[in-house]
Design an enzyme around this catalytic site. Structure first.
Site, PDB file in Angstrom:
ATOM      1  N   ASP A 179       0.894  -1.150  -0.059  1.00 55.78           N
ATOM      2  CA  ASP A 179       0.077   0.020  -0.013  1.00 55.78           C
ATOM      3  C   ASP A 179       0.991   1.162  -0.057  1.00 55.78           C
ATOM      4  O   ASP A 179       0.718   2.066   0.879  1.00 55.78           O
ATOM      5  CB  ASP A 179      -0.983  -0.171   1.111  1.00 55.78           C
ATOM      6  CG  ASP A 179      -1.906   1.095   1.131  1.00 55.78           C
ATOM      7  OD1 ASP A 179      -2.421   1.401   0.087  1.00 55.78           O
ATOM      8  OD2 ASP A 179      -2.466   1.647   2.319  1.00 55.78           O
ATOM      9  N   ASN A 196       7.326  -7.826   6.183  1.00 55.39           N
ATOM     10  CA  ASN A 196       6.052  -6.984   6.558  1.00 55.39           C
ATOM     11  C   ASN A 196       4.804  -7.523   6.252  1.00 55.39           C
ATOM     12  O   ASN A 196       4.700  -8.056   4.915  1.00 55.39           O
ATOM     13  CB  ASN A 196       5.939  -5.411   6.155  1.00 55.39           C
ATOM     14  CG  ASN A 196       5.094  -4.529   6.885  1.00 55.39           C
ATOM     15  OD1 ASN A 196       4.767  -4.477   8.080  1.00 55.39           O
ATOM     16  ND2 ASN A 196       4.074  -4.386   5.968  1.00 55.39           N
ATOM     17  N   GLU A 197       4.023  -8.090   7.218  1.00 48.24           N
ATOM     18  CA  GLU A 197       2.687  -8.679   6.955  1.00 48.24           C
ATOM     19  C   GLU A 197       2.684  -9.808   5.940  1.00 48.24           C
ATOM     20  O   GLU A 197       1.726  -9.952   5.194  1.00 48.24           O
ATOM     21  CB  GLU A 197       1.693  -7.491   6.630  1.00 48.24           C
ATOM     22  CG  GLU A 197       1.721  -6.573   7.511  1.00 48.24           C
ATOM     23  CD  GLU A 197       0.148  -5.826   7.415  1.00 48.24           C
ATOM     24  OE1 GLU A 197      -0.068  -5.474   6.276  1.00 48.24           O
ATOM     25  OE2 GLU A 197      -0.209  -4.980   8.217  1.00 48.24           O
ATOM     26  N   ASN A 220       0.939  -5.616  13.592  1.00 43.97           N
ATOM     27  CA  ASN A 220       0.188  -4.690  12.900  1.00 43.97           C
ATOM     28  C   ASN A 220      -1.310  -4.936  13.353  1.00 43.97           C
ATOM     29  O   ASN A 220      -1.688  -6.090  12.864  1.00 43.97           O
ATOM     30  CB  ASN A 220       0.285  -4.909  11.757  1.00 43.97           C
ATOM     31  CG  ASN A 220       2.101  -4.397  11.234  1.00 43.97           C
ATOM     32  OD1 ASN A 220       2.870  -4.101  11.914  1.00 43.97           O
ATOM     33  ND2 ASN A 220       2.367  -4.477   9.861  1.00 43.97           N
ATOM     34  N   TYR A 227      -5.397  -3.121  13.350  1.00 45.24           N
ATOM     35  CA  TYR A 227      -6.060  -1.751  13.034  1.00 45.24           C
ATOM     36  C   TYR A 227      -7.399  -1.797  13.383  1.00 45.24           C
ATOM     37  O   TYR A 227      -8.487  -1.289  12.830  1.00 45.24           O
ATOM     38  CB  TYR A 227      -6.122  -1.540  11.603  1.00 45.24           C
ATOM     39  CG  TYR A 227      -4.601  -1.125  11.090  1.00 45.24           C
ATOM     40  CD1 TYR A 227      -4.355   0.247  11.020  1.00 45.24           C
ATOM     41  CD2 TYR A 227      -3.815  -1.672  10.465  1.00 45.24           C
ATOM     42  CE1 TYR A 227      -3.157   0.730  10.651  1.00 45.24           C
ATOM     43  CE2 TYR A 227      -2.710  -1.377   9.942  1.00 45.24           C
ATOM     44  CZ  TYR A 227      -2.284  -0.296  10.078  1.00 45.24           C
ATOM     45  OH  TYR A 227      -1.086   0.120   9.669  1.00 45.24           O
ATOM     46  N   TYR A 229     -10.063  -0.610  10.379  1.00 44.57           N
ATOM     47  CA  TYR A 229     -10.441  -1.676   9.251  1.00 44.57           C
ATOM     48  C   TYR A 229     -11.534  -2.269  10.070  1.00 44.57           C
ATOM     49  O   TYR A 229     -12.395  -2.798   9.281  1.00 44.57           O
ATOM     50  CB  TYR A 229      -9.456  -2.418   8.741  1.00 44.57           C
ATOM     51  CG  TYR A 229      -8.370  -1.454   7.875  1.00 44.57           C
ATOM     52  CD1 TYR A 229      -8.896  -0.707   6.911  1.00 44.57           C
ATOM     53  CD2 TYR A 229      -6.878  -1.271   8.119  1.00 44.57           C
ATOM     54  CE1 TYR A 229      -7.838  -0.106   6.122  1.00 44.57           C
ATOM     55  CE2 TYR A 229      -6.198  -0.733   7.531  1.00 44.57           C
ATOM     56  CZ  TYR A 229      -6.831   0.211   6.505  1.00 44.57           C
ATOM     57  OH  TYR A 229      -5.895   0.908   5.773  1.00 44.57           O
ATOM     58  N   GLU A 269       2.739  -1.308  13.946  1.00 42.17           N
ATOM     59  CA  GLU A 269       1.546  -0.424  13.179  1.00 42.17           C
ATOM     60  C   GLU A 269       0.166  -0.638  13.810  1.00 42.17           C
ATOM     61  O   GLU A 269      -0.282  -1.437  14.280  1.00 42.17           O
ATOM     62  CB  GLU A 269       1.136  -1.065  11.675  1.00 42.17           C
ATOM     63  CG  GLU A 269       2.560  -1.032  10.847  1.00 42.17           C
ATOM     64  CD  GLU A 269       1.965  -1.332   9.256  1.00 42.17           C
ATOM     65  OE1 GLU A 269       0.985  -1.291   8.976  1.00 42.17           O
ATOM     66  OE2 GLU A 269       2.955  -1.697   8.619  1.00 42.17           O
ATOM     67  N   TRP A 312       1.454   3.923  12.812  1.00 43.93           N
ATOM     68  CA  TRP A 312       1.493   4.108  11.427  1.00 43.93           C
ATOM     69  C   TRP A 312       0.521   5.163  10.954  1.00 43.93           C
ATOM     70  O   TRP A 312      -0.544   5.119  11.039  1.00 43.93           O
ATOM     71  CB  TRP A 312       0.827   2.669  10.631  1.00 43.93           C
ATOM     72  CG  TRP A 312       0.810   2.710   9.301  1.00 43.93           C
ATOM     73  CD1 TRP A 312      -0.173   2.830   8.223  1.00 43.93           C
ATOM     74  CD2 TRP A 312       2.216   2.319   8.453  1.00 43.93           C
ATOM     75  NE1 TRP A 312       0.595   2.816   7.067  1.00 43.93           N
ATOM     76  CE2 TRP A 312       1.908   2.537   7.185  1.00 43.93           C
ATOM     77  CE3 TRP A 312       3.661   2.094   9.022  1.00 43.93           C
ATOM     78  CZ2 TRP A 312       3.058   2.274   6.213  1.00 43.93           C
ATOM     79  CZ3 TRP A 312       4.512   1.922   8.085  1.00 43.93           C
ATOM     80  CH2 TRP A 312       4.227   2.060   6.423  1.00 43.93           C
ATOM     81  N   LYS A 331      -2.795   7.978   7.258  1.00 43.77           N
ATOM     82  CA  LYS A 331      -2.664   7.567   8.741  1.00 43.77           C
ATOM     83  C   LYS A 331      -1.345   8.611   9.132  1.00 43.77           C
ATOM     84  O   LYS A 331      -1.358   8.535  10.581  1.00 43.77           O
ATOM     85  CB  LYS A 331      -2.570   6.333   8.485  1.00 43.77           C
ATOM     86  CG  LYS A 331      -3.623   5.535   8.223  1.00 43.77           C
ATOM     87  CD  LYS A 331      -3.454   3.902   8.669  1.00 43.77           C
ATOM     88  CE  LYS A 331      -4.679   3.091   8.336  1.00 43.77           C
ATOM     89  NZ  LYS A 331      -4.926   3.160   6.794  1.00 43.77           N
TER      90      LYS A 331
END
Length: 605
Positions: A160, A411-412, A465, A467, A471, A503, A548, A567
């Protein structure tokens, strides 16, 4: 790989500036064979995408060409001549005149070409670079190139942030002697009040040279000496490199032949230790709590091009907030960034460009049924070898930076899927073999939970991470707080390791306000961060918080992205949102609080 610097035996000429520029669709075959037939010019260092008003250039998929003329200084006769690129995104072919002198894949690490037998002192040469921005299932980061009905190639990817491309870091021409210092490795430890420094020097070129070293303090006084290509020396009453209180020694390395200095190189280094003990992260034997950000190399017009002005201003803003650290999300940053962190005592989690190794994210965003991420035809085959090479280049470049305290190797990723362990276990082993002195982590995606994650036990620190409130449970901070705490305690219970949030955050439109929990408002961003902080402060095993993001940044087009990702606690042009002031209060203790388990322990809880 040593960074470029002027020494008593080495010179450096920068080739930054305006270069001729053209997409491959606008020029003839073999463009390196003559002067580029183009009216366009592009600055180096910079990404090319936002420089021009032509959308065909901004959205170009494939190769673009850079070209300029350069001259070897006439005083370099008899010297080795090296051409060095800080980075080219994502692949490069380099031509001097008609000769192909270098190829490199990987958009965020340096590479060199030895031009000694190709150019001559005092002569001018034509330098042409082919830059390829295409991402595939065997690149890091990965992507997919398809051909549309109009015959034009289109690029998609799973990360992203915008796929900026070009020559984003400096290009330099370097001279060294024929016998030269090729690499230096330094590791440090403590013995009471003394620093114990192990060093290894690799020489190349003509043989029959000897190595000698000496360490200088910041006043220039010699505090230790050594002989031989490998060795150990002590610095009594050593001054430590510490977060917020940097101290750098200089290691002067000299190659000699019959007592005469042949080559000399000075490497700044800091004396400090890093250790994970139980559920604590220790720097110099003291518990350290990370406060700071995930960042991006992203600025208007310049894209991912390195900019010293933004470097200084970003660090000033981090200091203003009270941040003590950041992650190089999601790729290695310019060497100048780490040099600056070394000098100013900012702690760095250094990350590879392995972002997007998760086909489940694609399914979640598009509704396309996901296919197994680590299947042979996806990322389970050659991709792992490419990933390993990225790790080698990252650690080779950054191993001597005292600011770098941990490697983040992805990452992720789809760490919840079958095949994840088979993919990552060899990479973790490789990382530890290349550098046994630093902890290793990865940033876990939302789909990976304490119940289904397959790789957490391989790592030293759990970086998560999440949210919730954005989300998931959008606008419902009470539920977000409850679910977040339950999950984080689940990670601690299963793995028994230090845990940090790598994050968390919420998109925020500056100037949008509400008295209610209204997503996108400045108040909601502030309240969401405060919600997370309450949870962190209740978990003794928690060792850090990286929000983040530091600043808004550009992304590809999407209905959930309005002029990029919002963000940031600062806007893309570095203006503070309301959350920046609340972070300053927390991290600098202006509201009387202390973040994380540091505050708990001090309060005796």
């Amino acid at each position: 790989m040593l960074s470029t610097r002027t020494t008593p035996t080495r010179d450096v000429v920068t080739l930054d500036g305006l270069w001729r520029f053209a997409p491959d669709t606008a020029i003839d075959d073999n463009p390196w064979a003559a002067q580029l037939d183009t009216a366009l010019e592009a600055p180096v260092p910079a990404s090319y995408n936002d420089l021009f008003v032509d959308p065909a250039i901004r959205d170009h998929v494939g190769v673009v060409w850079y070209q300029r003329k350069a001259r070897v200084p006439r005083g370099w006769a008899g010297e080795r001549v090296v051409l060095r690129f800080g980075s080219v995104t994502h692949a490069a072919k380099v031509y001097v005149g008609d000769a192909l002198v270098a190829e490199h894949v990987g958009g965020y690490t340096p590479f060199e070409a030895d031009l000694t037998d190709v150019v001559a002192a005092g002569e001018e040469f034509r330098l042409t670079v082919a830059v390829d921005n295409r991402l595939t299932n065997i690149t890091i980061p990965p992507g997919t190139v398809t051909t549309g009905p109009d015959g034009r190639e289109r690029q998609s990817y799973l990360h992203d942030f915008f796929n900026y491309a070009g020559i984003a870091r400096s290009v330099k021409l370097v001279s060294t002697p024929a016998s030269y210092i090729d690499d230096i490795a330094v590791t440090t430890n403590l013995d009471g009040a003394a620093g114990v420094i192990d060093y290894a020097v690799r020489a190349a070129g003509e043989p029959d040279v000897e190595v000698r070293v000496r360490a200088l303090d910041e006043s220039g006084a010699t505090v230790a000496t050594g002989e031989g290509a490998t060795g150990t020396f002590r610095i009594e009453d050593v001054t430590l490199w510490q977060p917020g209180a940097a101290y750098l020694y200089d290691l002067v390395v000299e190659l000699t032949r019959v007592g005469v200095v042949v080559d000399s190189y000075t490497l700044p280094f800091g004396v400090r230790t890093v250790e994970v003990r139980g559920t604590e992260f220790l720097i110099n034997g003291e518990p350290f709590y990370f406060t700071g950000f995930g960042k991006h190399e992203d600025t208007p017009v310049r894209g991912k091009g390195h900019d010293d002005a933004y470097l200084v201003h970003d660090f000033q803003l981090m200091e203003w907030t009270g941040a003590n650290s950041f992650r190089t999300s999601h790729y290695p940053y310019a060497e100048e960034v780490l040099d600056f962190a070394d000098r100013h005592g900012i702690v760095v989690v250094d990350e590879t460009a392995a972002v997007g190794l998760n086909l489940g994210v694609q399914g979640g965003l598009t509704g396309i049924p996901p296919t197994p991420t680590f299947a042979e035809e996806n990322f389970g085959g050659e991709t792992k070898d490419v990933h390993a090479q990225h790790l080698r280049e990252l650690i080779d470049r950054d191993k001597n930076h005292p600011s770098v305290v941990m490697w983040s190797i992805a990452n992720e990723p789809a760490s919840n899927e079958e095949g994840a362990r088979e993919y990552f276990e060899p990479l973790v082993d490789l990382t530890r073999a290349l550098d046994p002195t630093r902890p290793v982590t990865y940033a876990a995606v939302m789909f990976a939970t304490p119940a289904n994650d397959k790789i957490g036990d391989l790592f030293d620190v759990l970086s998560i991470n999440r949210y919730y409130g954005w989300y998931v449970f959008t606008g419902d901070l009470a539920t977000a707080e409850s679910v977040l705490e339950q999950e984080l305690r689940g990670w601690v219970q299963r793995f028994g390791k230090p845990i940090m949030m790598s994050e968390y955050g919420a998109d925020t439109q500056p100037g949008l306000h509400s008295v209610w929990d209204m997503p996108w408002t400045e108040e909601y961003q502030t309240d969401l961060l405060a919600t997370y902080h309450r949870v962190f402060d209740r978990i003794p095993e928690f060792v850090g918080e990286h929000i983040w993001n530091f600043a808004d940044f550009m992304t590809g087009p999407g209905i959930h992205r309005v002029d990029g990702n919002k963000k940031g606690v600062f806007t893309r042009d570095r203006k503070p949102k309301g959350a920046a002031f609340s972070l300053r209060n927390r991290w600098r203790g202006l509201d009387g609080s202390k973040p994380g388990n540091a505050g708990q322990k001090e309060d005796g809880k």
